[in-house]
Scaffold this motif. Structure first.
Motif, mmCIF file in Angstrom:
data_model
loop_
_atom_site.group_PDB
_atom_site.id
_atom_site.type_symbol
_atom_site.label_atom_id
_atom_site.label_comp_id
_atom_site.label_asym_id
_atom_site.label_seq_id
_atom_site.Cartn_x
_atom_site.Cartn_y
_atom_site.Cartn_z
ATOM 1 N N ALA A 59 -2.744 0.535 -3.967
ATOM 2 C CA ALA A 59 -2.490 -0.738 -3.542
ATOM 3 C C ALA A 59 -2.031 -1.807 -4.821
ATOM 4 O O ALA A 59 -2.731 -1.413 -5.985
ATOM 5 C CB ALA A 59 -3.516 -1.489 -2.847
ATOM 6 N N ILE B 95 1.013 -1.184 -0.141
ATOM 7 C CA ILE B 95 0.065 -0.018 0.005
ATOM 8 C C ILE B 95 0.840 1.175 0.054
ATOM 9 O O ILE B 95 1.596 1.441 1.062
ATOM 10 C CB ILE B 95 -0.929 0.046 1.322
ATOM 11 N N ALA C 144 -7.982 1.039 -0.400
ATOM 12 C CA ALA C 144 -6.957 1.906 -0.746
ATOM 13 C C ALA C 144 -7.061 3.044 -1.371
ATOM 14 O O ALA C 144 -6.814 4.133 -0.996
ATOM 15 C CB ALA C 144 -5.838 1.219 -1.384
#
Length: 474
Positions: free
Chosen positions: A253, A134, A246
């Motif tokens: 991500a 991430i 994300a």
């Protein structure tokens, strides 16, 4: 879930759109959304039409009409749409009602059917450990006069001197120092927990989550095993939720195997076992790591066919940036109990007879899960059919740390292919185990190799930024 149950769910949850999805050869999902008021029993009987010529590796424009046939068992509610939406995975058929032999999901189902028809077992169970990063930002570009990438993360070790934070708060994750630290070093506890919450709402059974070894936001979430096709569906769901959570948090991500040079990459270790009803067929008390003879033959098939198998389980040029010694990457084709330096590991900690399994550690998440799981099962089944003994072929068991062996000792151990092209060469030479029972067609394999060769060539002909460091002053 029956068609009637799906239709009832649509009414009960006030669903406005039904999102019909399929997966292409590369493992990417595609979708067509239909108003829920237009979805009835005939939709599930007749399917949803789409243009196969617009999907890479599918049909030519002269035969482009294809049909998505919904699988009601795969239905779940989308957590990210403003308008209530139900997602349903589909199989692909030709207009005359025949299974499309390049449909990855159909191939996965045929692999399961082949195993059952061969009388080996009633179910093959899979559990992938799909790692990811991430990042806070990603930028990349490739062109005639420039080529670069740059990623960044607030927790990365290279940001110990950064001023943009309004006063650097420290607690960065060191190089290879990210395995399960607590906050404030682990900055991503809450985002992973939110991902897990939505996964559980979507039907996944979550076992745990944690920070992984690499700096800059590497993580892992484990969900419970299921049968082959259902696990592939679950992995598509898993990646969809991680990508979109994300994005909601202003981050990005990626499941790319090696986004950072010099630190650990992201793998997809795949746990596998076969059952007959409720009876685990890989367990035998007193055997090596309590494995049955069937399990050892399955391992033999995986390791014997590994060079060809890796063309499907590690199908990107970037895969082979991860498959190098020194970064916990399983590059050596041996098996061992509890040893993470082996390509095939047999977990032994807190394992019950029903939990007895093998773990193939080489794959990564650039793989199409339907194809990768099907190919692994076919390799293992070939090992069972031919009674391939991995010990007699020099595949172990090997209970030493392979990374600490001498060059002479290492020379006795077979390694994974060094590049995507090498893996594709191996697949071209060794594909009969995949075509058994018509699971993979030869047309599919030829088409797949051609598609992947074009990717390898696209990378090989481009100028690498490091070449400027090496050669510009010649």
């Amino acid at each position: 879930m029956s068609v009637q149950n799906v239709l009832s769910l649509i009414k009960e949850k006030s669903i406005e759109w039904v999102d019909f999805r399929f997966v292409d050869l590369l493992g990417k999902a595609h979708h067509i959304s239909v108003p829920a008021v237009e979805v009835d029993e005939s939709t599930f009987a007749n399917g949803v039409a789409f243009d196969g010529s617009s999907i890479q590796g599918f049909k030519g424009i002269e035969e482009s009409d294809m049909v998505m046939m919904p699988d009601t068992e795969s239905a779940y509610i989308d957590a990210f749409t403003q308008h209530p939406t139900l997602i349903i995975m589909c199989n692909i058929f030709t207009p005359d009602g025949e299974r499309y032999d390049r449909d990855p999901r159909g191939i996965a189902q045929k692999a399961e059917e082949y195993m059952q028809n061969a009388g080996v077992g009633t179910a093959a169970y899979f559990a992938p450990e799909s790692e990811f990063f991430i990042f806070d930002e990603v930028r990349y570009e490739t062109g005639i006069n420039k080529s670069y990438f740059e990623v960044d993360s607030e927790e990365a070790f290279w940001n110990t001197g950064r001023k943009e934070e309004g006063g650097n708060l420290g607690f960065k994750v060191g190089h290879k120092g990210g395995y399960v630290p607590v906050a404030p070093t682990d900055t991503q506890q809450d985002i992973r927990s939110e991902m897990c919450r939505l996964m559980m709402e979507a039907g996944l059974r979550i076992e745990r989550h944690h920070h992984e070894v690499a700096t800059a936001g590497q993580g892992e979430i484990n969900f419970r095993f299921d049968t082959l096709t259902k696990t592939a569906d679950n992995l598509m769901k898993y990646k969809y939720i991680i990508h979109n959570v994300a994005r909601q948090w202003g981050k990005v991500a990626t499941f790319m195997p090696k986004p950072l040079f010099g630190d650990n990459g992201s793998g997809m270790h795949v746990h596998q076992s076969i059952f007959n009803g409720d009876t685990p067929l890989f367990y035998e008390k007193g055997g090596y790591a309590n494995l049955s003879e069937m399990a050892l033959h399955y391992i033999g098939g995986i390791l014997y066919h590994a060079p060809a198998l890796i063309a499907i389980t590690n199908p990107s040029t970037n895969s082979f940036k991860r498959l190098v010694p020194g970064y916990e990457a399983p590059v050596n084709l041996v098996f061992s109990k509890g040893n993470r330096s082996a390509a095939v590991r047999i977990p032994v900690a807190a394992v019950t007879p029903k939990g007895c399994r093998i773990e193939f550690r080489t794959p990564d998440s650039t793989a199409n899960p339907y194809l990768a799981f099907a190919a692994m099962l076919m390799a293992g089944l070939d090992g069972i059919k031919k009674q391939i003994d991995p010990s007699k072929l020099g595949y172990g068991p090997f209970d030493k740390n392979i990374y600490e062996l001498s060059s002479a000792e290492l020379s006795e151990i077979r390694s994974v292919p060094a590049s995507l092209d090498e893996a594709l060469d191996a697949l071209q030479a060794d594909s009969e185990f995949l075509t058994e029972g018509g699971v993979f067609s030869q047309d599919f394999i030829n088409n797949y190799i051609e598609l992947k060769r074009s990717e390898a060539k696209a990378v090989s002909i481009r100028i690498h930024p490091h070449e400027y460091s090496l050669y510009f002053d010649c």
